[in-house]
Design a protein around this motif. Structure first.
Motif, mmCIF file in Angstrom:
data_model
loop_
_atom_site.group_PDB
_atom_site.id
_atom_site.type_symbol
_atom_site.label_atom_id
_atom_site.label_comp_id
_atom_site.label_asym_id
_atom_site.label_seq_id
_atom_site.Cartn_x
_atom_site.Cartn_y
_atom_site.Cartn_z
ATOM 1 N N LYS A 132 -38.891 -31.036 8.218
ATOM 2 C CA LYS A 132 -38.665 -30.186 7.084
ATOM 3 C C LYS A 132 -38.768 -30.838 5.669
ATOM 4 N N GLN A 135 -42.223 -31.202 4.962
ATOM 5 C CA GLN A 135 -42.861 -30.235 4.354
ATOM 6 C C GLN A 135 -42.305 -29.689 3.271
ATOM 7 N N GLU A 136 -41.141 -29.624 2.854
ATOM 8 C CA GLU A 136 -40.740 -29.173 1.631
ATOM 9 C C GLU A 136 -41.423 -30.263 0.346
ATOM 10 N N LYS A 139 -44.982 -28.721 0.009
ATOM 11 C CA LYS A 139 -44.819 -27.572 -0.747
ATOM 12 C C LYS A 139 -44.781 -27.589 -2.022
ATOM 13 N N GLU A 144 -50.712 -34.044 1.226
ATOM 14 C CA GLU A 144 -50.375 -33.429 2.552
ATOM 15 C C GLU A 144 -50.401 -34.595 3.566
ATOM 16 N N GLU A 169 -37.663 -24.376 -7.471
ATOM 17 C CA GLU A 169 -37.403 -23.257 -6.361
ATOM 18 C C GLU A 169 -35.833 -23.338 -6.106
#
Ligand SMILES: Cc1cc2nc3c(=O)[nH]c(=O)nc-3n(C[C@H](O)[C@H](O)[C@H](O)COP(=O)(O)OP(=O)(O)OC[C@H]3O[C@@H](n4cnc5c(N)ncnc54)[C@H](O)[C@@H]3O)c2cc1C
Length: 488
Positions: A132, A135-136, A139, A144, A169
Motif C-alpha cells: 500500500k 502504491q500510494e 499514485k 512506477e 489528498e
C-alpha cells in the motif's frame, strides 16, 4: 554473464486449468492478494477528530489511512511545508544558517524527505502494508518501477513532489495538516490522553493521538517523560560516514559490468564483529550520493547521507557505525541515550571549527591515529564543508577501536575500502531513536496512557521510510477500531 531474475505476475483466463497444468512446478503459484482493504469506516457524525503529531512517513501514512476511512484527522507538524523547508535546509548546507524548527529532521515529509529514498526493509509484512505504501507513492507521482524492482528508491528530488501531493489528498478527503505547529505538552487525566498544548498555548482536545515524532524530537521526548508517559532507553549506533569514489565501489562489486546502465551505481552491506565484542556495520549506504549536515539543533554536528534518483554523484557514502546499548554504554535512565548523543554532537561541532563544518579524517591517518592535513583523490561531499583533523577523539574509544579493526576487514571484501585517502566524516549519531515509547502489542497504545499511539521511528517501532509508513497504517487501523468500539 549478466542474469536478471524476474517474478512475473500474470492474470489468466482460466486459472484452475493453468494451475492444474503447472501443479508440479514450484515456480508457478497463485499470487497472494496484496490489495489493501480498509478495516473501518467512520460514522457521519464523528464526535471528535483524531490527532497526528508529526508528518514524516509514519504520520503521513497514519493520516492518509485515517482520512481514507473517513476519520478526518488533524495533523500537527512543527516544521514547514516542503517548499519552504527545502529552502531552510539548504540554508544550513550553503550558508551555515540553521533553522531549528525547519531542517533535515523537521518539516513536511519528516527525516525521509532529504534522503536516498530507499524503499526496502526487512520487516515482516504478512498483510502487505508495504505494498500500500508503494502504491500510494506511485499514485502521488513516484516512478512506477518502485512496484517491481528489487531495491526501489525514489531519490530526494522526487520525494518532495510525492509528499506534497499526498498532503493535498489528505486535505481533499477531509483531513487537516497544520505546519509550524509544535506540540509542546500533553493533557493526560487518569491514564488517558485528552489533548495537546501547542507552542502558542492553544489547546486541542482529542482522546486519540498518534505520536509519530521521529528520532530527533528530543524536547518532546523529555516532555513525555516529565508527564509520566512510559519511555525506556533503547540501543542505537554511532560512528562516521565514509566516502569512496563510486567507480571504485562499482568495480569491486560488479567487475567487468561496472557502469552497465541496467545495473546503475552499486551498493554494499558490510558487518564485522570486533574483538572488543562490538558489531561494526555499514548503515544507510547511498550510492552516487552526498553526505549531508543533519542537525536540528544549534551548535551540534551530525551527518547522514542522501542521493538523487539518478545516483550519479562522484562518491559513494555509507555510515560505518557501532551498536551501543543502555545496559553497557549509557545506563543513566530512559533519556541517557539522548544526553550521550547531545554531548557527542556538541563535541563534533567544536572539532569541526564551530561553524557547522564537520570534522573529517583520511582512513590511512585514522588507522594510524594521526592528524590529517590534506586530501588525496577522494574529495568529501559534505556541505557546508569539512575540517580535517583527528576523529579518534570524537567518539568513545571502544567505538574507535572497533572501527579501526573493521576497516581493513572491509577492505578484504571490497577492494580499496580501506584505501588511505578514503574520507571519514564525523559524526553519525542519529541512526535510530535512543528511546522507545513502549506500546501494548495488541492495542498499539502507550503502556500507561490510553488513547496515545506511539509510532514510527521515534517511538522505536520503525527504521526507515517504508517501515515507518507501514507502522503508520497499522496504528491508524488500531486507532480507528478503538474509536469505533468506544462509540458503540
Ligand atoms: C538524511 C537522511 C537520509 C535518510 N535516508 C533514508 C533512506 O534512503 N531510506 C530510508 O528508508 N530511510 C532513510 N532515512 C531514515 C528515514 O528518513 C526515517 O526512518 C523516517 O523518516 C522515519 O519516519 P517517521 O515518520 O517515524 O519520523 P520522521 O520522518 O522523523 O518524522 C517525524 C516528524 O515529526 C515532527 N515532529 C516531531 N516532534 C514534533 C512535535 N512536538 N510537534 C509537531 N511535530 C513534531 C518532525 O518535525 C518530523 O517531521 C534517512 C534519514 C535522514 C535524516
Amino acid at each position: 554473464m549478466l542474469l536478471f531474475v524476474y517474478v512475473v505476475d500474470v492474470e489468466v483466463a482460466n486459472e484452475k486449468q493453468v494451475l492444474n497444468r503447472f501443479a508440479e512446478d514450484k515456480n508457478v503459484r497463485v499470487a497472494p492478494d496484496t490489495n489493501y482493504y480498509p478495516v473501518a469506516k467512520a460514522p457521519q457524525n464523528l464526535p471528535e477528530r483524531p490527532l497526528g503529531i508529526g508528518f514524516g512517513p509514519c504520520g503521513l501514512f497514519a493520516a492518509l489511512t485515517l482520512a481514507q476511512m473517513g476519520f478526518n484527522p488533524i495533523v500537527l507538524e512543527r516544521g514547514k511545508d516542503v517548499r519552504r523547508r527545502t529552502k531552510d535546509t539548504w540554508g544550513l548546507w550553503r550558508k551555515k544558517i540553521l533553522t531549528p524548527e525547519s531542517n533535515v529532521q523537521f518539516g513536511e515529509g519528516g527525516a525521509g524527505l532529504f534522503s536516498d529514498g530507499k524503499l526496502y526493509s526487512q520487516i515482516k509484512d504478512p498483510k502487505f502494508y508495504g505494498r500500500k505504501v508503494m502504491q500510494e507513492f506511485v499514485k502521488a507521482g513516484a516512478p512506477e518501477e518502485i512496484l517491481y524492482v528489487s531495491k526501489p528508491h525514489i531519490g530526494t528530488f522526487r520525494l518532495t513532489g510525492v509528499v506534497s501531493s499526498m498532503r493535498e489528498e489528505i486535505r481533499r478527503l477531509g483531513g487537516e495538516v497544520r505546519f509550524e505547529t509544535k506540540v509542546d505538552d500533553f493533557i493526560i487525566h487518569n491514564g488517558r490522553i485528552e489533548g495537546v498544548v501547542l507552542g502558542n498555548g492553544e489547546e486541542i482536545r482529542s482522546r486519540y493521538v498518534v505520536l509519530a515524532l521521529g528520532h530527533s524530537s528530543r524536547d518532546t521526548f523529555r516532555r513525555l517523560h516529565e508527564r509520566g508517559v512510559y519511555v525506556e532507553a533503547k540501543p542505537f549506533a554511532i560512528g562516521f560516514r565514509i566516502e569512496h569514489p563510486q567507480s571504485m565501489i562499482d568495480q569491486a562489486r560488479l567487475g567487468k559490468f561496472a557502469g552497465h546502465p541496467e545495473l546503475g551505481a552499486a551498493d554494499y552491506k558490510l558487518v564485522h564483529h570486533a574483538r572488543n565484542g562490538r558489531a561494526v556495520y555499514s548503515f544507510c549506504m547511498c550510492p552516487g550520493g552526498t553526505v549531508v549536515a543533519a542537525t536540528s539543533e544549534p551548535n551540534k554536528v551530525v551527518t547522514n547521507g542522501m542521493s538523487q534518483y539518478s545516483r550519479n554523484e562522484r562518491n559513494a557514502n555509507a555510515g560505518i557505525v557501532v551498536g551501543i546499548s543502555p545496559e553497557k554504554d549509557y545506563p543513566g535512565g530512559p533519556l541517557a541515550g539522548i544526553a550521550l548523543q547531545e554531548s557527542l554532537e556538541a563535541n563534533a561541532f567544536i572539532l569541526g571549527g564551530k561553524d557547522y563544518c564537520a570534522p573529517a579524517q583520511l582512513v590511512g591517518d585514522f588507522l594510524k591515529a594521526r592528524l590529517s592535513t590534506k586530501f588525496g583523490e577522494v574529495i568529501p561531499s559534505y556541505k557546508p564543508g569539512v575540517l580535517l583533523g583527528d576523529l579518534t577523539v570524537s567518539l568513545p574509544q571502544y567505538v574507535i577501536q572497533a572501527i579501526q579493526e573493521a576497516l581493513p576487514e572491509f577492505g578484504k571484501q571490497i577492494r580499496g575500502f580501506d584505501r588511505p585517502d578514503a574520507v571519514l566524516t564525523g559524526i553519525e549519531t542519529r541512526t535510530s531513536s535512543p528511546v522507545r515509547i513502549t506500546r501494548d502489542a495488541e492495542t498499539f497504545q502507550s503502556l500507561n496512557v490510553r488513547g496515545l499511539y506511539p509510532a514510527g521511528e521515534g517511538a522505536g517501532y520503525a527504521g526507515g521510510i517504508l517501515s515507518a509508513g507501514v507502522d503508520g497504517i497499522k496504528v491508524a487501523e488500531a486507532l480507528a477500531k478503538a474509536m469505533l468500539a468506544d462509540l458503540a
